[in-house]
Design a protein around this motif. Structure first.
Motif, PDB file in Angstrom:
ATOM      1  N   ALA A 116       0.860  -1.188   0.000  1.00 17.56           N
ATOM      2  CA  ALA A 116       0.000   0.000   0.000  1.00 17.56           C
ATOM      3  C   ALA A 116       0.893   1.233   0.000  1.00 17.56           C
ATOM      4  CB  ALA A 116      -0.929  -0.004   1.204  1.00 17.56           C
ATOM      5  N   GLY A 117       1.232   1.708  -1.188  1.00 20.31           N
ATOM      6  CA  GLY A 117       2.149   2.829  -1.325  1.00 20.31           C
ATOM      7  C   GLY A 117       1.441   4.173  -1.265  1.00 20.31           C
ATOM      8  N   SER A 118       2.138   5.166  -0.720  1.00 16.53           N
ATOM      9  CA  SER A 118       1.594   6.523  -0.677  1.00 16.53           C
ATOM     10  C   SER A 118       2.695   7.482  -0.263  1.00 16.53           C
ATOM     11  CB  SER A 118       0.426   6.629   0.312  1.00 16.53           C
ATOM     12  OG  SER A 118       0.872   6.387   1.640  1.00 16.53           O
ATOM     13  N   PHE A 119       2.529   8.737  -0.623  1.00 23.80           N
ATOM     14  CA  PHE A 119       3.402   9.791  -0.122  1.00 23.80           C
ATOM     15  C   PHE A 119       2.890  10.179   1.264  1.00 23.80           C
ATOM     16  CE2 PHE A 119       4.556  14.242   0.497  1.00 23.80           C
ATOM     17  CZ  PHE A 119       5.911  14.230   0.160  1.00 23.80           C
ATOM     18  N   PRO A 120       3.772  10.498   2.215  1.00 25.00           N
ATOM     19  CA  PRO A 120       3.302  10.897   3.553  1.00 25.00           C
ATOM     20  C   PRO A 120       2.283  12.033   3.477  1.00 25.00           C
ATOM     21  CG  PRO A 120       5.682  10.600   3.560  1.00 25.00           C
ATOM     22  CD  PRO A 120       5.248  10.489   2.128  1.00 25.00           C
ATOM     23  N   SER A 155      -2.290  -5.955   4.116  1.00 27.42           N
ATOM     24  CA  SER A 155      -1.607  -4.896   3.368  1.00 27.42           C
ATOM     25  C   SER A 155      -0.393  -4.417   4.151  1.00 27.42           C
ATOM     26  CB  SER A 155      -2.544  -3.715   3.081  1.00 27.42           C
ATOM     27  OG  SER A 155      -2.820  -2.985   4.261  1.00 27.42           O
ATOM     28  N   TYR A 156       0.570  -3.866   3.413  1.00 29.58           N
ATOM     29  CA  TYR A 156       1.820  -3.395   4.005  1.00 29.58           C
ATOM     30  C   TYR A 156       2.024  -1.938   3.592  1.00 29.58           C
ATOM     31  CZ  TYR A 156       2.669  -8.345   4.840  1.00 29.58           C
ATOM     32  OH  TYR A 156       2.556  -9.641   5.261  1.00 29.58           O
ATOM     33  N   LYS A 157       1.837  -1.056   4.552  1.00 33.37           N
ATOM     34  CA  LYS A 157       1.976   0.376   4.280  1.00 33.37           C
ATOM     35  C   LYS A 157       3.438   0.722   4.015  1.00 33.37           C
ATOM     36  CE  LYS A 157       1.967   4.713   6.889  1.00 33.37           C
ATOM     37  NZ  LYS A 157       1.559   5.376   8.144  1.00 33.37           N
ATOM     38  N   THR A 158       3.666   1.536   2.988  1.00 34.88           N
ATOM     39  CA  THR A 158       5.019   2.003   2.715  1.00 34.88           C
ATOM     40  C   THR A 158       4.977   3.404   2.118  1.00 34.88           C
ATOM     41  OG1 THR A 158       7.063   1.591   1.464  1.00 34.88           O
ATOM     42  CG2 THR A 158       5.017   0.857   0.446  1.00 34.88           C
ATOM     43  N   HIS A 159       5.888   4.268   2.587  1.00 32.17           N
ATOM     44  CA  HIS A 159       6.067   5.595   1.997  1.00 32.17           C
ATOM     45  C   HIS A 159       7.290   5.608   1.081  1.00 32.17           C
ATOM     46  CE1 HIS A 159       2.847   7.260   4.222  1.00 32.17           C
ATOM     47  NE2 HIS A 159       3.452   7.337   5.388  1.00 32.17           N
ATOM     48  N   MET A 160       7.899   4.457   0.921  1.00 34.88           N
ATOM     49  CA  MET A 160       9.055   4.379   0.040  1.00 34.88           C
ATOM     50  C   MET A 160       8.587   4.199  -1.406  1.00 34.88           C
ATOM     51  SD  MET A 160      11.711   2.109   2.328  1.00 34.88           S
ATOM     52  CE  MET A 160      13.106   2.523   1.282  1.00 34.88           C
ATOM     53  N   PRO A 161       9.388   4.652  -2.376  1.00 29.42           N
ATOM     54  CA  PRO A 161      10.718   5.248  -2.227  1.00 29.42           C
ATOM     55  C   PRO A 161      10.667   6.678  -1.681  1.00 29.42           C
ATOM     56  CG  PRO A 161      10.062   5.206  -4.528  1.00 29.42           C
ATOM     57  CD  PRO A 161       9.007   4.472  -3.788  1.00 29.42           C
ATOM     58  N   LYS A 162      11.591   6.969  -0.758  1.00 32.11           N
ATOM     59  CA  LYS A 162      11.630   8.281  -0.112  1.00 32.11           C
ATOM     60  C   LYS A 162      12.610   9.243  -0.771  1.00 32.11           C
ATOM     61  CE  LYS A 162      10.017   6.941   4.477  1.00 32.11           C
ATOM     62  NZ  LYS A 162      10.308   6.955   5.935  1.00 32.11           N
ATOM     63  N   ARG A 163      13.267   8.767  -1.800  1.00 28.58           N
ATOM     64  CA  ARG A 163      14.151   9.661  -2.558  1.00 28.58           C
ATOM     65  C   ARG A 163      14.118   9.249  -4.025  1.00 28.58           C
ATOM     66  NH1 ARG A 163      18.854   6.936  -3.586  1.00 28.58           N
ATOM     67  NH2 ARG A 163      19.292   5.121  -2.259  1.00 28.58           N
ATOM     68  N   VAL A 164      14.389  10.191  -4.886  1.00 26.75           N
ATOM     69  CA  VAL A 164      14.360   9.934  -6.324  1.00 26.75           C
ATOM     70  C   VAL A 164      15.431   8.909  -6.684  1.00 26.75           C
ATOM     71  CG1 VAL A 164      14.673  10.964  -8.601  1.00 26.75           C
ATOM     72  CG2 VAL A 164      13.468  12.239  -6.810  1.00 26.75           C
ATOM     73  N   ARG A 174       1.332  -7.617  -6.058  1.00 29.94           N
ATOM     74  CA  ARG A 174       0.214  -6.705  -6.282  1.00 29.94           C
ATOM     75  C   ARG A 174       0.330  -5.529  -5.321  1.00 29.94           C
ATOM     76  NH1 ARG A 174      -4.244  -8.787  -4.595  1.00 29.94           N
ATOM     77  NH2 ARG A 174      -5.688  -7.777  -6.019  1.00 29.94           N
ATOM     78  N   ALA A 175      -0.165  -4.377  -5.764  1.00 34.02           N
ATOM     79  CA  ALA A 175      -0.008  -3.172  -4.943  1.00 34.02           C
ATOM     80  C   ALA A 175      -1.133  -2.190  -5.226  1.00 34.02           C
ATOM     81  CB  ALA A 175       1.340  -2.509  -5.222  1.00 34.02           C
ATOM     82  N   MET A 176      -1.239  -1.211  -4.353  1.00 39.62           N
ATOM     83  CA  MET A 176      -2.138  -0.090  -4.591  1.00 39.62           C
ATOM     84  C   MET A 176      -1.382   1.199  -4.303  1.00 39.62           C
ATOM     85  SD  MET A 176      -4.572   0.592  -1.372  1.00 39.62           S
ATOM     86  CE  MET A 176      -4.662   2.232  -2.078  1.00 39.62           C
ATOM     87  N   LEU A 177      -1.793   2.258  -4.952  1.00 37.99           N
ATOM     88  CA  LEU A 177      -1.198   3.575  -4.741  1.00 37.99           C
ATOM     89  C   LEU A 177      -2.296   4.528  -4.309  1.00 37.99           C
ATOM     90  CD1 LEU A 177       1.076   5.683  -4.944  1.00 37.99           C
ATOM     91  CD2 LEU A 177       0.495   5.956  -7.368  1.00 37.99           C
ATOM     92  N   LEU A 178      -2.116   5.125  -3.130  1.00 39.26           N
ATOM     93  CA  LEU A 178      -3.045   6.142  -2.640  1.00 39.26           C
ATOM     94  C   LEU A 178      -2.462   7.503  -2.982  1.00 39.26           C
ATOM     95  CD1 LEU A 178      -5.583   6.950  -1.055  1.00 39.26           C
ATOM     96  CD2 LEU A 178      -4.193   6.879   1.029  1.00 39.26           C
ATOM     97  N   LEU A 246      -6.082   4.632  -6.067  1.00 37.67           N
ATOM     98  CA  LEU A 246      -7.131   5.348  -5.350  1.00 37.67           C
ATOM     99  C   LEU A 246      -6.634   6.754  -5.054  1.00 37.67           C
ATOM    100  CD1 LEU A 246      -8.351   2.778  -2.650  1.00 37.67           C
ATOM    101  CD2 LEU A 246      -9.542   3.427  -4.743  1.00 37.67           C
ATOM    102  N   THR A 247      -7.552   7.703  -5.008  1.00 38.81           N
ATOM    103  CA  THR A 247      -7.171   9.050  -4.609  1.00 38.81           C
ATOM    104  C   THR A 247      -7.844   9.390  -3.286  1.00 38.81           C
ATOM    105  OG1 THR A 247      -9.002  10.215  -5.706  1.00 38.81           O
ATOM    106  CG2 THR A 247      -7.034   9.740  -7.029  1.00 38.81           C
TER     107      THR A 247
END
Length: 354
Positions: A116-120, A155-164, A174-178, A246-247
């Motif tokens: 479960a990827g997302s920006f903080p 689900s596994y929450k992650t804010h990574m990647p944290k740098r370009v 499989r993944a989702m992007l919030l 998802l937004t």
């Protein structure tokens, strides 16, 4: 003449055909498989009714069994429906207001979870609460095990990647992007830092205007670049079939929220060992996301005393970042979201110039 369908006239039925528990579980799994890839709303409605019938028969079957036999049947059911090593029966669900139920205790179950990827600052904790409330399975902030038999979170929450240029620490198939408008996600991230600095629990207070300006000017360029890279990373790493987008704006919207929660539920149940009562999803969404006051929880957490602003240069950078992402479309839903964010950036630029 008797006012019923001919089919019921043809045969005088002397008994109701029954099934074994194993057969009923197979019916349930077949229906859930069909519902995991909806093609038609009428079909989905029909399958929901068939699923209710199957679950009702399973429940009746178990109630008719002696206690020792019931335990044996439950073990068979678990083995057939989920590839688990251990299983703990969930506590009885507690009624909230008569319209839907929520799990009273979350479980760790061996299952096929998702990243479960997302920006903080994008609402990841709200999403975790929604996922666990729909599935009854715990979510995690940790990293999935390489040994899949040890993965017991949905689900596994992650804010990574944290740098370009970096990669995420979540390597599942499989993944989702919030996604959230960066002009809202960045202030939320600063609020988190402010709360930590004054030892206040998260999602309680808004940063002071002075703290916001300092946080913004110190981190804006870096955070915006990471936000853009995050979007590129997830939509490039995963195919459209294996990535759910998802937004924050849609999942918290009164009209669009239930529909998007249903998309999330259907994506989750594709994974082995994960099940959701789809008929309860809109109600669960309302309980988790809107709460008792009928609006999104995010607006309950912080009493906002001002609207965080940006310099003209920063707004132009946002616009350019969004245009960069839109120049290489990977997903129609992503394009729609970016279009709305771009409109917001252009509107703000216009206001600053005026």
């Amino acid at each position: 003449k008797k006012g019923h369908s001919k089919g019921s006239q043809y045969r005088n039925k002397t008994y109701v055909p029954d099934y074994t528990l194993k057969q009923l579980v197979s019916v349930k799994e077949g229906l859930q498989h069909l519902m995991s890839n909806p093609k038609n709303s009428l079909l989905t409605n029909a399958l929901i009714e068939y699923l209710k019938d199957a679950e009702h028969r399973i429940s009746d079957f178990e109630m008719r069994q002696p206690k020792n036999k019931l335990e044996e049947r439950q073990e068979i059911r678990v083995q057939q429906s989920r590839p688990m090593v251990q299983y703990k029966a969930p506590k009885e669900k507690k009624e909230i207001d008569g319209s839907c139920s929520m799990p009273t205790r979350l479980q760790r179950i061996m299952c096929e979870g998702i990243c479960a990827g997302s920006f903080p600052g994008s609402g990841s904790e709200m999403l975790r609460a929604l996922i666990s409330s729909m599935t009854g399975i715990k979510t995690s902030k940790g990293i999935p095990q390489e040994d899949k038999t040890k993965n017991v979170y949905v689900s596994y929450k992650t804010h990574m990647p944290k740098r370009v240029g970096a990669e995420s620490n979540c390597k599942l198939s499989r993944a989702m992007l919030l996604l959230r408008n960066p002009m809202h996600a960045i202030p939320s991230y600063c609020n988190y830092g402010y709360e930590s600095s004054i030892n206040v629990r998260n999602h309680q207070v808004q940063a002071t205007p002075e703290y916001w300006v300092s946080c913004r000017d110190k981190n804006f360029e870096k955070w915006l670049a990471v936000w853009v890279y995050n979007v590129e990373y997830w939509v490039t790493k995963y195919s459209s079939n294996n990535l759910l987008l998802l937004t924050y704006e849609n999942i918290t919207n009164t009209n669009l929220g239930p529909e998007n929660a249903m998309r999330l539920a259907k994506f989750l149940i594709v994974g082995k060992g994960v099940s959701v009562h789809l008929q309860d999803v809109p109600c669960v969404w309302k309980k988790v996301v809107q709460g008792k006051k009928g609006h999104s929880k995010g607006s309950q957490y912080r009493n906002k005393t001002y609207v965080p602003d940006y310099t003209l240069k920063q707004l132009v950078s946002v616009k350019e970042g969004l245009q960069h992402l839109m120049s290489n479309p990977k997903n129609s839903l992503l394009t729609n979201a970016l279009t709305e964010y771009l409109k917001d950036a252009e509107h703000r630029i216009s206001n600053v110039k005026m």
